[in-house]
Design an enzyme around this catalytic site. Structure first.
Site, short mmCIF file in Angstrom:
data_model
loop_
_atom_site.label_atom_id
_atom_site.label_comp_id
_atom_site.label_asym_id
_atom_site.label_seq_id
_atom_site.Cartn_x
_atom_site.Cartn_y
_atom_site.Cartn_z
N HIS A 86 -0.40 4.50 0.13
CA HIS A 86 -1.16 5.68 0.57
C HIS A 86 -0.75 6.08 1.98
O HIS A 86 -0.65 5.24 2.87
CB HIS A 86 -2.66 5.38 0.51
CG HIS A 86 -3.14 5.00 -0.85
ND1 HIS A 86 -3.11 3.69 -1.30
CD2 HIS A 86 -3.60 5.75 -1.87
CE1 HIS A 86 -3.57 3.66 -2.55
NE2 HIS A 86 -3.88 4.88 -2.91
N ASP B 191 0.85 -1.19 0.00
CA ASP B 191 0.00 0.00 0.00
C ASP B 191 0.88 1.25 0.00
O ASP B 191 1.82 1.34 0.81
CB ASP B 191 -0.91 0.01 1.23
CG ASP B 191 -2.11 0.92 1.06
OD1 ASP B 191 -1.95 2.00 0.47
OD2 ASP B 191 -3.20 0.56 1.53
N SER C 118 -4.64 -4.44 2.05
CA SER C 118 -3.94 -4.00 3.25
C SER C 118 -4.56 -4.59 4.51
O SER C 118 -3.87 -4.81 5.52
CB SER C 118 -3.97 -2.47 3.35
OG SER C 118 -3.30 -1.89 2.27
#
Length: 622
Positions: free
Chosen positions: A366, A364, A417
């Site tokens: 972000h 991930d 995630s």
């Protein structure tokens, strides 16, 4: 098809088969969207004609990219490619184009895709967050479109529009204006398609001119104060029925309140003008700098958390509140250091309340939410060790042990995630760690944390709804009062146990066995290996009867919690259960009222003898 609590593979198969049976839908191309490639593959097997896959990227490396691309090409589908690579998410136009060009060459030269089968998504990112680095995100996307169209002939460009305005969630008028204005300019630059809510997209010329000017200032980063001006407009819209032009006298009315109320107000409103003098006044009044942080400043951040969680406050406002908090804490730190020197000597340089390790999990990229949490925790005197994005489990745990951290925080935006967070929790259990684990991110939820993550780790696992809530949770977990800390942890565990049991009860399909099958599985007591119990003085095999048992003796045995649950009177920690429920500021007064009424009813029953108690019991011989 991204939802951690459902079987994505089975669900997409069923859904696509239902679509295939509808002649008006089956003729339209299907876009299969999932962060889990197993779900995508299952969907490809169920679609007819040419579908579109959303999405693949280079974030896991070229080998994995080619493997997935070959499979998609095998099924004859087009593909959306995100602007990620091994280094993470592209934020500049040059990086977006470089990653797209590399992907284009691999897909056309090594895999066999036609250029028109490739759709690039250069990542529409959130603007107007209050963080300066985000201000150019919209411009960079539009510039990336031009580069892709000029340099990668035949390829299409798409984007998820809602990301742009995420900082103004709950304020639809502003979000819709941002979307419409952005699309207007992006289409001119060459945007072919976008993921939009078409029913909530105003015509560009119908957007109020004052709002359009503010929105385009933010999109093109034309003014340093564009976020603040847009935020001010949003606050005016929220203030329904109030005059937008409040005079200076009304604005300063809050200055007449006590210093603790003024600090709370300044935090909620993001006002820095008086924060230093108010913080100093509070320090003198409370006689200790730490009491200022734990008292009025924390109270203000709690209000911010409640407002943000309920959609009554926007992301830029939270950032402004965090900056106010930072200034207040910065003023108090020298006093904290002086106190520490007096207590521990000149060698003591640490002044942190604790250490929190944070990371976006493997797979991930972000990190906006995580970064905000870091700012808020830092402003509240916690040392934050940020490991960045795409962090492997081993690194997270090794660094946590190395730095002897007090809390680990995991962040993630995409559905895979969530599985990685479960894996991290299992590894923490395998290593026998005792560090509390915090879970946060857009796709996370309390129910998923309760059902999937918490059972994997015996130490505290807590879902944190938003940045400002993280301070309250970390503070509770690091409470010097062991009794208070245990109450907090037990409260969370009880809540999660209830939610998990309720979810599993509703999710499981009940399969009934036959009476013969159940009897064959009965528990057999091995009497031949154990001595028989002593013979009771009373023949308990015969039924025993207690008549007119005194009701007064039963009152102390009553569990009042189900009584309050029926009335839907549920307090918040630390006043959730009886008898602390009476102290809850929201439901405490009503809970005490119905409790007193119940007590009076019991007294009337005993006095009038309208109810009697009998007990029948015996022990059955086998």
């Amino acid at each position: 098809m991204d939802e951690a609590l459902i079987d994505g593979v089975a669900t997409i198969r069923k859904f696509l088969r239902l679509l295939a049976s509808d002649p008006s839908i089956s003729r339209v191309p299907i876009c299969i969207d999932s962060s889990d490639f197993k779900v995508i593959e299952a969907g490809l097997k169920e679609t007819q004609g040419k579908s579109i896959v959303n999405s693949i990227s280079l974030k896991e490396g070229e080998k994995e990219f080619i493997k997935k691309a070959n499979l998609i090409h095998k099924y004859g589908a087009a593909v959306i490619v995100m602007a990620f690579d091994e280094e993470g998410q592209a934020t500049t136009a040059d990086r977006k184009f470089a990653i797209s060009k590399r992907s284009y060459e691999i897909l056309t030269q090594k895999v066999g895709f036609k250029p028109w089968e490739i759709i690039f998504d250069p990542n529409i990112l959130t603007i107007a967050t209050g963080i300066e680095e985000h201000n150019d995100y919209a411009i960079q996307f539009i510039e990336a479109i031009k580069k892709i169209k000029a340099g990668l002939p035949g390829a299409k460009v798409s984007g998820g529009l809602s990301n742009l305005s995420f900082s103004f969630r709950g304020m639809d008028k502003i979000r819709e204006a941002m979307h419409s204005a952005f699309l207007y300019h992006a289409i001119k630059a060459g945007l072919d398609m976008a993921i939009v809510n078409a029913g909530a997209l105003p015509i560009y010329d119908d957007i109020p001119k004052d709002l359009l000017a503010l929105v385009e200032d933010a999109i093109f980063n034309r003014r340093a104060d564009s976020t603040d001006r847009l935020l001010e407009y949003a606050q005016k819209l929220k203030a329904t029925g109030q005059d937008a032009h409040t005079n200076a006298k009304e604005e300063e009315e809050w200055r007449k309140q006590g210093v603790e109320q003024r600090l709370t107000y300044a935090l909620v409103k993001g006002i820095v003008k008086y924060i230093i003098e108010d913080t100093e006044e509070a320090r003198i009044h409370l006689q200790h700098p730490l009491k200022v942080i734990e008292g009025p400043l924390m109270a203000g951040m709690n209000v911010v958390g409640e407002l943000f969680g309920s959609g009554k406050m926007f992301l830029p406002q939270v950032i402004k509140s965090a900056r106010v908090m930072k200034q207040a804490v910065a003023h108090l730190i020298p006093y904290l250091e002086e106190i520490k020197k007096n207590q521990f000597g000149e060698s003591s340089t640490e002044h942190y309340s604790g250490t929190v390790l944070m990371a976006t999990v493997k797979g991930d990229v972000h990190d906006i939410g995580k970064n905000i949490v870091g700012v808020v925790l830092g402003c509240n005197n916690y040392k934050v060790i940020d490991l960045g994005v795409m962090t492997p489990c081993e690194k997270i745990l090794d660094e946590a042990v190395k730095h002897k951290v007090n809390v680990i925080g995991l962040s993630g935006l995409i559905t895979p995630s969530l599985s990685e967070m479960v894996y991290v929790a299992k590894e923490m259990q395998r290593r026998n760690l005792k560090i509390p684990l915090l879970i946060g991110g857009a796709t996370t939820s309390r129910i998923h944390t309760a059902v999937k993550i918490a059972p994997a780790y015996s130490s505290p696992v807590i879902h944190v709804l938003d940045a400002s809530k993280s301070v309250v949770v970390v503070q509770s977990l690091m409470n010097a009062d062991e009794v208070g800390k245990k109450e907090f942890v037990d409260e969370i565990k009880e809540l999660y146990d209830e939610e998990r049991a309720e979810y599993l009860a509703g999710a499981s399909e009940k399969v009934y066995e036959s009476l013969e099958s159940v009897r064959s599985k009965r528990f057999v007591i091995p009497f031949h290996t154990q001595p028989p119990p002593p013979k009771p003085k009373v023949d308990l095999v015969k039924p025993q009867i207690l008549k007119d048992y005194p009701l007064e003796k039963l009152i102390d045995a009553i569990d009042w919690n189900p009584f309050f649950q029926v009335w839907r009177l549920r307090g918040k920690y630390p006043n959730r259960n009886y008898p602390k429920l009476f102290n809850d500021p929201t439901v405490g007064k009503q809970a005490k009222k119905v409790f007193d009424e119940a007590q009076q009813l019991i007294k009337d029953i005993i006095k009038k003898k309208t109810t009697s108690c009998q007990c029948h019991f015996c022990f059955l011989s086998l």
